[in-house]
Design a protein around this motif. Structure first.
Motif, PDB file in Angstrom:
ATOM      1  N   ASP A 152     107.318  69.569  20.034  1.00 12.06           N
ATOM      2  CA  ASP A 152     107.833  71.323  20.240  1.00 12.06           C
ATOM      3  C   ASP A 152     109.813  70.886  19.526  1.00 12.06           C
ATOM      4  O   ASP A 152     110.305  71.298  18.659  1.00 12.06           O
ATOM      5  N   GLU A 153     109.819  69.512  19.320  1.00 14.29           N
ATOM      6  CA  GLU A 153     111.165  69.707  18.660  1.00 14.29           C
ATOM      7  C   GLU A 153     111.183  69.671  17.276  1.00 14.29           C
ATOM      8  O   GLU A 153     111.902  69.663  16.621  1.00 14.29           O
ATOM      9  N   ILE A 154     109.705  69.287  16.437  1.00 14.50           N
ATOM     10  CA  ILE A 154     109.701  69.283  14.931  1.00 14.50           C
ATOM     11  C   ILE A 154     109.612  70.409  14.382  1.00 14.50           C
ATOM     12  O   ILE A 154     109.902  70.804  13.902  1.00 14.50           O
ATOM     13  N   THR A 155     108.536  71.764  15.855  1.00 20.91           N
ATOM     14  CA  THR A 155     108.720  72.599  15.786  1.00 20.91           C
ATOM     15  C   THR A 155     110.057  73.699  15.103  1.00 20.91           C
ATOM     16  O   THR A 155     109.711  74.582  14.479  1.00 20.91           O
ATOM     17  N   SER A 156     111.091  72.190  16.164  1.00 28.50           N
ATOM     18  CA  SER A 156     112.121  73.706  16.288  1.00 28.50           C
ATOM     19  C   SER A 156     113.167  73.037  15.231  1.00 28.50           C
ATOM     20  O   SER A 156     113.519  74.063  14.791  1.00 28.50           O
ATOM     21  N   ILE A 157     112.640  71.889  14.862  1.00 30.70           N
ATOM     22  CA  ILE A 157     112.858  71.362  13.663  1.00 30.70           C
ATOM     23  C   ILE A 157     113.400  72.356  12.360  1.00 30.70           C
ATOM     24  O   ILE A 157     113.503  72.896  11.208  1.00 30.70           O
ATOM     25  N   HIS A 158     112.311  72.490  12.316  1.00 35.97           N
ATOM     26  CA  HIS A 158     111.181  73.666  11.118  1.00 35.97           C
ATOM     27  C   HIS A 158     111.811  75.353  11.094  1.00 35.97           C
ATOM     28  O   HIS A 158     111.873  76.110  10.284  1.00 35.97           O
ATOM     29  N   ALA A 159     111.605  75.551  12.517  1.00 36.34           N
ATOM     30  CA  ALA A 159     112.056  76.558  12.505  1.00 36.34           C
ATOM     31  C   ALA A 159     113.879  76.828  12.746  1.00 36.34           C
ATOM     32  O   ALA A 159     114.165  77.978  12.064  1.00 36.34           O
ATOM     33  N   TYR A 160     114.440  76.186  12.995  1.00 35.32           N
ATOM     34  CA  TYR A 160     115.890  75.632  12.374  1.00 35.32           C
ATOM     35  C   TYR A 160     116.248  76.615  10.475  1.00 35.32           C
ATOM     36  O   TYR A 160     117.367  76.857  10.339  1.00 35.32           O
ATOM     37  N   MET A 161     115.245  75.073  10.152  1.00 29.10           N
ATOM     38  CA  MET A 161     114.957  75.014   8.654  1.00 29.10           C
ATOM     39  C   MET A 161     115.418  76.216   8.240  1.00 29.10           C
ATOM     40  O   MET A 161     115.725  77.176   6.819  1.00 29.10           O
ATOM     41  N   ASP A 162     114.206  77.638   9.025  1.00 28.78           N
ATOM     42  CA  ASP A 162     113.814  78.717   8.233  1.00 28.78           C
ATOM     43  C   ASP A 162     114.630  79.669   8.053  1.00 28.78           C
ATOM     44  O   ASP A 162     114.360  80.347   7.555  1.00 28.78           O
ATOM     45  N   LEU A 163     115.520  79.873   9.379  1.00 26.84           N
ATOM     46  CA  LEU A 163     117.249  79.726   9.026  1.00 26.84           C
ATOM     47  C   LEU A 163     118.214  79.930   7.955  1.00 26.84           C
ATOM     48  O   LEU A 163     119.079  80.908   8.134  1.00 26.84           O
ATOM     49  N   LEU A 164     117.980  78.938   7.807  1.00 27.76           N
ATOM     50  CA  LEU A 164     118.680  78.278   6.540  1.00 27.76           C
ATOM     51  C   LEU A 164     118.713  79.454   5.691  1.00 27.76           C
ATOM     52  O   LEU A 164     117.869  79.738   4.814  1.00 27.76           O
ATOM     53  N   PRO A 165     119.713  79.890   4.848  1.00 26.70           N
ATOM     54  CA  PRO A 165     120.169  80.276   3.336  1.00 26.70           C
ATOM     55  C   PRO A 165     119.433  79.470   2.250  1.00 26.70           C
ATOM     56  O   PRO A 165     119.737  79.106   2.066  1.00 26.70           O
ATOM     57  N   VAL A 166     118.445  80.763   1.473  1.00 26.05           N
ATOM     58  CA  VAL A 166     118.055  80.913   0.287  1.00 26.05           C
ATOM     59  C   VAL A 166     118.623  80.693  -0.619  1.00 26.05           C
ATOM     60  O   VAL A 166     119.003  82.004  -1.227  1.00 26.05           O
ATOM     61  N   LYS A 167     118.594  79.572  -1.741  1.00 25.21           N
ATOM     62  CA  LYS A 167     119.139  79.916  -2.818  1.00 25.21           C
ATOM     63  C   LYS A 167     118.494  79.345  -4.088  1.00 25.21           C
ATOM     64  O   LYS A 167     117.260  78.514  -3.654  1.00 25.21           O
ATOM     65  N   ARG A 168     118.922  78.831  -5.061  1.00 27.86           N
ATOM     66  CA  ARG A 168     117.732  78.908  -6.161  1.00 27.86           C
ATOM     67  C   ARG A 168     118.499  78.068  -7.537  1.00 27.86           C
ATOM     68  O   ARG A 168     118.586  78.472  -8.806  1.00 27.86           O
ATOM     69  N   GLN A 169     119.636  76.928  -6.636  1.00 22.88           N
ATOM     70  CA  GLN A 169     120.401  76.602  -7.892  1.00 22.88           C
ATOM     71  C   GLN A 169     119.660  75.176  -7.885  1.00 22.88           C
ATOM     72  O   GLN A 169     118.800  73.653  -6.636  1.00 22.88           O
ATOM     73  N   LEU A 170     119.689  74.181  -9.018  1.00 25.96           N
ATOM     74  CA  LEU A 170     119.488  72.821  -9.070  1.00 25.96           C
ATOM     75  C   LEU A 170     119.945  72.413  -8.010  1.00 25.96           C
ATOM     76  O   LEU A 170     121.148  72.081  -7.983  1.00 25.96           O
ATOM     77  N   CYS A 171     118.673  71.681  -7.584  1.00 23.10           N
ATOM     78  CA  CYS A 171     119.216  70.605  -6.368  1.00 23.10           C
ATOM     79  C   CYS A 171     119.101  69.172  -6.888  1.00 23.10           C
ATOM     80  O   CYS A 171     117.313  69.452  -7.372  1.00 23.10           O
ATOM     81  N   HIS A 172     119.437  68.329  -6.908  1.00 18.05           N
ATOM     82  CA  HIS A 172     119.145  66.474  -7.105  1.00 18.05           C
ATOM     83  C   HIS A 172     117.665  66.175  -6.164  1.00 18.05           C
ATOM     84  O   HIS A 172     117.490  65.722  -6.410  1.00 18.05           O
ATOM     85  N   GLY A 173     118.266  66.880  -4.692  1.00 20.58           N
ATOM     86  CA  GLY A 173     117.317  65.834  -3.541  1.00 20.58           C
ATOM     87  C   GLY A 173     117.834  64.394  -2.832  1.00 20.58           C
ATOM     88  O   GLY A 173     116.610  64.596  -2.056  1.00 20.58           O
ATOM     89  N   ASP A 174     117.973  63.592  -3.725  1.00 17.52           N
ATOM     90  CA  ASP A 174     118.689  62.707  -3.190  1.00 17.52           C
ATOM     91  C   ASP A 174     119.563  61.643  -3.143  1.00 17.52           C
ATOM     92  O   ASP A 174     120.075  60.948  -4.588  1.00 17.52           O
ATOM     93  N   THR A 175     120.130  62.361  -2.432  1.00 17.32           N
ATOM     94  CA  THR A 175     122.238  62.142  -2.939  1.00 17.32           C
ATOM     95  C   THR A 175     122.824  60.421  -2.114  1.00 17.32           C
ATOM     96  O   THR A 175     123.793  61.157  -2.363  1.00 17.32           O
ATOM     97  N   ASN A 176     121.595  59.587  -1.919  1.00 16.67           N
ATOM     98  CA  ASN A 176     122.399  58.512  -1.745  1.00 16.67           C
ATOM     99  C   ASN A 176     123.338  57.980  -2.719  1.00 16.67           C
ATOM    100  O   ASN A 176     122.834  58.199  -4.077  1.00 16.67           O
TER     101      ASN A 176
END
Length: 297
Positions: A152-176
């Motif tokens: 249920d928590e994983i489902t909630s995490i995905h639902a949360y992500m689905d509401l985040l603003p969508v953009k199409r800019q270049l992202c590095h994806g691993d900014t450690n």
């Protein structure tokens, strides 16, 4: 050149190991100006090819990336030959500053954290062809189904992500911060396998989550740990201040991405139990709080 001869030749090019990551080792390659990043045998060749394409796209666009030369197979492992970047990672420099008890100056214009924010802003504003990965789909695949969460928590995490603003800019994806190397003061970003098109606040949130929720190794002296607890707040303020001034992205927009950034870190399997527990608690608080639920774009 036959495949067998080519393999023997490549083994003669392989030098000493100079770096170890979670999915690879880095070796000197045939001289002083190149290295080879050899991935573990469990890494799919498609993932190695993806990193090569992403690195090529970043380098050809003039971004601060190490130049990739070619794909190789050495000793049965897939790899990429890169330009050798000799320098120091931001992560190592952070630890040096902690152990020397160097107090952060908020107004220092050329601090490592302000440099890092500037590098990320340059990446996010770049017009790069050749990177096609969709950020949200890729993030969900990386996060997977960590054992720390219920279904249920994983489902909630995905639902949360689905509401985040969508953009199409270049992202590095691993900014450690271990992925930013300073060579004579000049920055180079490495490890572009997870580059994508999406919302740059995700990249920034990953750094912020590391600063705010990092747990130092248990062998760290108590005095260093105490200093770090005062250091981390100043570090966060400096990093967010610099990125916000350059990009116009607000602190609220960045913090909205803490949930996927933290879930991605947990899924890496590289964190201590104590740090995982802190991130899990934060994620649960956020997905349960309507006040912190991001607005639809």
């Amino acid at each position: 050149m036959t495949d067998r001869y080519k393999e023997v030749f490549q083994l003669t090019m392989l030098g000493k190991c100079i770096g170890i990551g979670s999915s690879c080792e880095v070796y000197e390659w045939g001289g002083d100006d190149k290295v080879v990043k050899l991935f573990h045998s469990s890494t799919p060749p498609e993932a190695v090819q993806l990193e090569y394409r992403n690195c090529s796209a970043a380098w050809e666009s003039g971004l601060p990336a190490a130049r990739p030369f070619e794909l190789v197979t050495c000793d049965g492992r897939h790899g990429i030959i890169f330009e050798k970047i000799v320098g120091e990672t931001i992560l190592n420099r952070i630890f040096e500053h902690l152990y020397s008890f160097r107090v952060i100056d908020f107004n220092e214009a050329d601090s490592d954290l302000r440099k890092y924010a500037r590098v990320l802003n340059d990446i996010h504003k770049a017009n790069v062809s050749g990177v096609a990965t969709e950020q949200m789909e890729h993030l969900k695949a990386i996060i997977g189904r960590p054992a720390a969460f219920t279904n249920d928590e994983i489902t909630s995490i995905h639902a949360y992500m689905d509401l985040l603003p969508v953009k199409r800019q270049l992202c590095h994806g691993d900014t450690n911060p271990g992925n930013l190397i300073l060579r004579n003061g000049m920055p180079f970003m490495v490890d572009w396998m997870h580059a994508s098109l999406g919302n740059p606040a995700a990249d920034v949130a990953e750094v912020c989550v590391m600063i705010e929720y990092a747990v130092l190794p248990p062998e760290t002296p108590a005095a260093v740990i105490a200093f770090f607890e005062t250091w981390r707040h100043a570090a966060y303020e400096i990093f967010v201040d610099e990125y916000g001034k350059l990009s116009g992205v607000t602190e609220e927009e960045i913090r909205a991405w803490y949930v996927p950034a933290a879930a991605r870190s947990i899924a890496s399997g590289a964190l201590s139990d104590e740090q995982v527990a802190k991130l899990v608690a934060m994620i649960r608080d956020d997905i349960r709080s309507e006040a912190k639920t991001p607005n639809k774009p």
